[in-house]
Scaffold this motif. Structure first.
Motif, mmCIF file in Angstrom:
data_model
loop_
_atom_site.group_PDB
_atom_site.id
_atom_site.type_symbol
_atom_site.label_atom_id
_atom_site.label_comp_id
_atom_site.label_asym_id
_atom_site.label_seq_id
_atom_site.Cartn_x
_atom_site.Cartn_y
_atom_site.Cartn_z
ATOM 1 N N VAL A 3 -30.242 -42.852 -49.857
ATOM 2 C CA VAL A 3 -29.770 -41.941 -50.895
ATOM 3 C C VAL A 3 -28.268 -42.103 -51.101
ATOM 4 C CG1 VAL A 3 -29.465 -39.505 -51.511
ATOM 5 C CG2 VAL A 3 -31.637 -40.284 -50.528
ATOM 6 N N ASN A 4 -27.514 -42.181 -50.015
ATOM 7 C CA ASN A 4 -26.060 -42.323 -50.114
ATOM 8 C C ASN A 4 -25.658 -43.649 -50.742
ATOM 9 O OD1 ASN A 4 -23.270 -43.128 -48.383
ATOM 10 N ND2 ASN A 4 -23.344 -41.087 -49.294
ATOM 11 N N LEU A 5 -26.395 -44.711 -50.441
ATOM 12 C CA LEU A 5 -26.130 -46.013 -51.066
ATOM 13 C C LEU A 5 -26.274 -45.927 -52.583
ATOM 14 C CD1 LEU A 5 -28.016 -48.355 -48.574
ATOM 15 C CD2 LEU A 5 -25.587 -48.546 -49.155
ATOM 16 N N CYS A 6 -27.322 -45.237 -53.038
ATOM 17 C CA CYS A 6 -27.566 -45.120 -54.483
ATOM 18 C C CYS A 6 -26.545 -44.203 -55.147
ATOM 19 C CB CYS A 6 -28.971 -44.600 -54.742
ATOM 20 S SG CYS A 6 -30.291 -45.703 -54.179
ATOM 21 N N ARG A 7 -26.161 -43.148 -54.446
ATOM 22 C CA ARG A 7 -25.276 -42.147 -55.038
ATOM 23 C C ARG A 7 -23.820 -42.600 -55.055
ATOM 24 N NH1 ARG A 7 -25.801 -37.480 -51.565
ATOM 25 N NH2 ARG A 7 -24.212 -38.521 -50.309
ATOM 26 N N ARG A 47 -35.842 -36.777 -52.940
ATOM 27 C CA ARG A 47 -34.442 -36.704 -52.542
ATOM 28 C C ARG A 47 -33.519 -37.342 -53.578
ATOM 29 N NH1 ARG A 47 -33.639 -37.741 -46.138
ATOM 30 N NH2 ARG A 47 -31.506 -37.287 -46.843
ATOM 31 N N LEU A 48 -33.965 -38.457 -54.155
ATOM 32 C CA LEU A 48 -33.125 -39.141 -55.147
ATOM 33 C C LEU A 48 -33.034 -38.340 -56.443
ATOM 34 C CD1 LEU A 48 -34.348 -42.772 -54.463
ATOM 35 C CD2 LEU A 48 -31.996 -41.968 -54.177
ATOM 36 N N GLN A 49 -34.137 -37.717 -56.856
ATOM 37 C CA GLN A 49 -34.094 -36.873 -58.046
ATOM 38 C C GLN A 49 -33.122 -35.719 -57.834
ATOM 39 O OE1 GLN A 49 -37.116 -33.940 -58.838
ATOM 40 N NE2 GLN A 49 -37.361 -34.636 -60.966
ATOM 41 N N GLU A 50 -33.217 -35.090 -56.675
ATOM 42 C CA GLU A 50 -32.353 -33.964 -56.375
ATOM 43 C C GLU A 50 -30.883 -34.372 -56.325
ATOM 44 O OE1 GLU A 50 -31.704 -30.701 -52.741
ATOM 45 O OE2 GLU A 50 -33.340 -32.166 -52.670
ATOM 46 N N THR A 51 -30.611 -35.559 -55.786
ATOM 47 C CA THR A 51 -29.221 -36.003 -55.589
ATOM 48 C C THR A 51 -28.615 -36.614 -56.846
ATOM 49 O OG1 THR A 51 -29.696 -36.457 -53.264
ATOM 50 C CG2 THR A 51 -27.741 -37.497 -54.194
ATOM 51 N N LEU A 52 -29.392 -37.425 -57.559
ATOM 52 C CA LEU A 52 -28.842 -38.194 -58.683
ATOM 53 C C LEU A 52 -28.949 -37.488 -60.025
ATOM 54 C CD1 LEU A 52 -30.173 -41.781 -57.817
ATOM 55 C CD2 LEU A 52 -28.019 -40.705 -57.128
ATOM 56 N N ASN A 53 -29.792 -36.461 -60.115
ATOM 57 C CA ASN A 53 -30.017 -35.819 -61.415
ATOM 58 C C ASN A 53 -29.771 -34.311 -61.294
ATOM 59 O OD1 ASN A 53 -30.854 -34.924 -63.900
ATOM 60 N ND2 ASN A 53 -32.730 -36.140 -63.945
ATOM 61 N N PRO A 54 -28.624 -33.834 -61.764
ATOM 62 C CA PRO A 54 -28.291 -32.411 -61.634
ATOM 63 C C PRO A 54 -28.954 -31.517 -62.680
ATOM 64 C CG PRO A 54 -26.517 -33.561 -62.740
ATOM 65 C CD PRO A 54 -27.525 -34.609 -62.364
ATOM 66 N N ASN A 55 -29.693 -32.093 -63.619
ATOM 67 C CA ASN A 55 -30.280 -31.293 -64.697
ATOM 68 C C ASN A 55 -31.348 -30.333 -64.165
ATOM 69 O OD1 ASN A 55 -28.763 -32.454 -66.828
ATOM 70 N ND2 ASN A 55 -30.087 -34.258 -66.784
ATOM 71 N N GLU A 56 -31.629 -29.311 -64.973
ATOM 72 C CA GLU A 56 -32.595 -28.281 -64.596
ATOM 73 C C GLU A 56 -34.013 -28.855 -64.568
ATOM 74 O OE1 GLU A 56 -34.394 -24.052 -66.347
ATOM 75 O OE2 GLU A 56 -32.800 -25.126 -67.418
ATOM 76 N N ALA A 57 -34.748 -28.533 -63.506
ATOM 77 C CA ALA A 57 -36.127 -28.984 -63.381
ATOM 78 C C ALA A 57 -37.058 -28.082 -64.182
ATOM 79 C CB ALA A 57 -36.547 -28.999 -61.925
ATOM 80 N N LYS A 58 -38.046 -28.692 -64.835
ATOM 81 C CA LYS A 58 -39.071 -27.939 -65.554
ATOM 82 C C LYS A 58 -40.433 -28.397 -65.058
ATOM 83 C CE LYS A 58 -36.244 -27.287 -69.699
ATOM 84 N NZ LYS A 58 -36.141 -27.477 -71.162
ATOM 85 N N MET A 59 -41.325 -27.431 -64.885
ATOM 86 C CA MET A 59 -42.657 -27.752 -64.382
ATOM 87 C C MET A 59 -43.560 -28.175 -65.540
ATOM 88 S SD MET A 59 -42.198 -27.470 -61.226
ATOM 89 C CE MET A 59 -43.882 -27.771 -60.671
#
Length: 592
Positions: free
Chosen positions: A403-407, A441-453
């Motif tokens: 995750v840190n490598l990608c971020r 983990r990558l979605q949570e770290t790389l994408n700060p936008n609001e999640a929708k179900m």
């Protein structure tokens, strides 16, 4: 009724009765464990006869309704009080097991192994499964083929096929053999090669010359080689030569990404094989009765082609045309059933050019890939310009490093975009460093936008997603990667940008999409990415094989980073025994 005509009254009455039928059917189905969504699909398929169909044979649902498999149909059947030891249930269970074996890559399954596997799954007596297979054979729902080939006779040494795969395997062998036996065009080899070299402005290596000459000399030609071995140059040379002869050339590859790569490299239009064969709701339009308008068909990434697709391709190649298959036999086999490319090569019936040409070792990625392929461990001790290894034994910590490598680390040092340019490739789905958890983990770290179900799944604008099935109406294909650009709860619609083209999905169709910050190595076949990060850990050991690591490394164009235990890649490099697949294509090719 005053003011309402007889026709209007009849229409209202009909609509009321239909709504009542729908309600009654929904209540019945949901009372037997069927969700509202599946109930709606069942009603759309069977209409007012839905209850009758489900009562008489709920196992029909597994064949007729997308998303309902044997397990769901079996649960419904149990809720309806059907006998779990019945032959009817066993027959559907056998078909389900054969479907599972297809997912494992087998074109057929041995009879005795099938009996054992089905009996365990269904929790029934073996004799019940024997009766079920006999019934399926009588109904022409399976094909049984004797596997005794002159050696000492073995009782019940039989192959069990689903009919489509028996037809495809046998038909592919016959048609490929017949195509190869056709007449070839007389061409002055030396003159043609000299002309091609002048036009390309390069001097071809001897193996490259052999490959180009082979394409003229043989009706079916096979070229295989790893990264940096000049396959692209060979394809360009072939195109030039065939055009100089006034021949019609068609280029194709198994996936959209592979076709785009082929087009960019060759400078000529390339399509997916499905588009080449004009696939639609009624199947493939191009076939033996409506063949391709071509004198030469060149296919790249041929190792990805499964039995069914290769059969349909060969059917559509006209008898006077040549078929050239280009690929890397050391990569993973096709996702679908069979080992077609390997079987064609190993049959000995066709001329094959391999080890084409190895360029100077400017890229450590290429060097590492060839070392892995040769069974040698790449040098992991020192940092390299484009090939790195970061040691971390603990899976949870290794996932954190990924995750840190990608971020941060890769974008800061190399300038690659965290999600668009960097692709995480994992050997398996489960585990703390598997595809599923890494995507979270990558979605949570790389994408700060609001999640929708959306239908129970979390999506965000700017999410990286992959199309998982071929959708010819939308013109998006299995393996295509895009970014979510909008999510509209009011319209129940989600839109994805696939390389500049926006495609809309109704919420009901989002099951065709899955997160793609991390994908399995198998699903990366036919694709290349600017940078790849590969977790390799002992928790992946059951799947670690030489061709898996080789395929993963060769997906990276400019940067490859391995993260994990040194024991894991070492074990993979030493494991050159890929999981076997049951296929008789090689034997059929040798026999025809």
């Amino acid at each position: 009724m005053q003011g309402i005509g007889a026709g209007r009254i009849a229409g209202i009455s009909s609509a009321w009765r239909e709504q009542k039928d729908v309600k009654d059917i929904m209540v019945f189905l949901q009372g037997h464990g069927v969700s509202a969504g599946y109930a709606a699909r069942i009603f759309a398929r069977y209409g007012t006869g839905s209850v009758k169909v489900v009562r008489e044979n709920p196992y029909r649902l597994a064949a007729d309704i997308r998303g309902i498999g044997f397990v769901t149909a079996d649960r419904i059947a149990r809720n309806l009080g059907m006998d779990p030891g019945s032959v009817t249930r066993a027959k559907e269970g056998v078909v389900y097991v054969l479907g599972e074996t297809l997912d494992e890559g087998h074109a057929y399954y041995p009879y005795l192994s099938l009996l054992d596997r089905a009996a365990v799954l269904l929790k029934v007596e073996r004799e019940t499964v024997v009766e079920a297979v006999a019934g399926l054979f009588a109904d022409q729902r399976v094909v049984l083929e004797d596997l005794n080939r002159g050696e000492e006779f073995q009782p019940n040494h039989k192959a069990v096929y689903l009919p489509a795969f028996h037809t495809a395997g046998d038909g592919l062998a016959r048609r490929l053999t017949a195509l190869a036996a056709g007449r070839v065009r007389p061409v002055d080899r030396e003159k043609a090669l000299t002309w091609v070299e002048e036009r390309l402005g390069v001097s071809l290596a001897e193996k490259q010359k052999e490959a180009v000459a082979l394409a003229v000399r043989e009706k079916v030609a096979v070229v295989t080689g790893g990264p940096g071995t000049g396959k692209t140059t060979i394809i360009k040379a072939m195109i030039l030569m065939f055009r100089s002869l006034g021949l019609r050339i068609l280029l194709a590859a198994p996936t959209g990404r592979a076709a785009r790569r082929m087009q960019e490299a060759a400078g000529s239009e390339a399509r997916t094989i499905h588009r080449l064969l004009e696939y639609g709701p009624q199947g493939f339009k191009r076939n033996q009765d409506n063949p391709l308008p071509a004198d030469v068909v060149i296919i790249d990434e041929a190792s990805m082609i499964d039995t069914i697709l290769m059969y349909h391709l060969v059917k559509a190649v006209p008898p006077q045309a040549s078929l050239i298959l280009v690929g890397d036999v050391n990569q993973l086999p096709s996702v679908g059933p069979g080992t077609v490319f390997r079987d064609i090569i190993n049959s000995g019936r066709f001329t094959v050019v391999t080890d084409i040409f190895r360029q100077a070792a400017a890229s450590r990625i290429v060097v590492a890939a060839h070392q892995v392929n040769e069974g040698r461990m790449p040098d992991l001790r020192a940092a390299r310009s484009d090939f790195y290894f970061i040691e971390q034994e603990d899976p949870e910590r290794a996932a954190g490093i990924v995750v840190n490598l990608c971020r941060e680390r890769i974008p800061n040092r190399f300038g690659f975009h965290p999600s668009r340019d960097i692709q995480v490739l994992a050997p398996m789905h489960r585990g703390s460093a598997g595809v599923a958890r890494l995507n979270e983990r990558l979605q949570e770290t790389l994408n700060p936008n609001e999640a929708k179900m959306v239908r129970g799944r979390s999506f965000k604008v700017d999410d990286k997603v992959m199309q998982t099935v071929n959708n010819y109406d939308k013109e998006v294909y299995n393996g295509d990667i895009g970014l979510v650009v909008s999510i509209n709860p009011e319209e129940q619609e989600l839109a994805v940008d696939f390389e500049g083209r926006t495609v809309s999905y109704e919420y009901a169709d989002v099951d065709q999409l899955e997160p793609a910050y991390a994908v399995s190595i198998h699903k990366s076949q036919g694709s290349e990415y600017p940078a790849v990060v590969i977790p390799v850990l002992m928790q992946h050991f059951v799947l670690l094989q030489r061709n898996l690591i080789y395929t993963a490394i060769t997906r990276g164009k400019k940067l490859v980073v391995l993260v994990g235990s040194k024991k894991a890649p070492a074990g993979a490099v030493g494991n050159d025994k890929p999981l076997g697949r049951y296929t008789l294509l090689m034997e059929r090719l040798r026999g025809y």
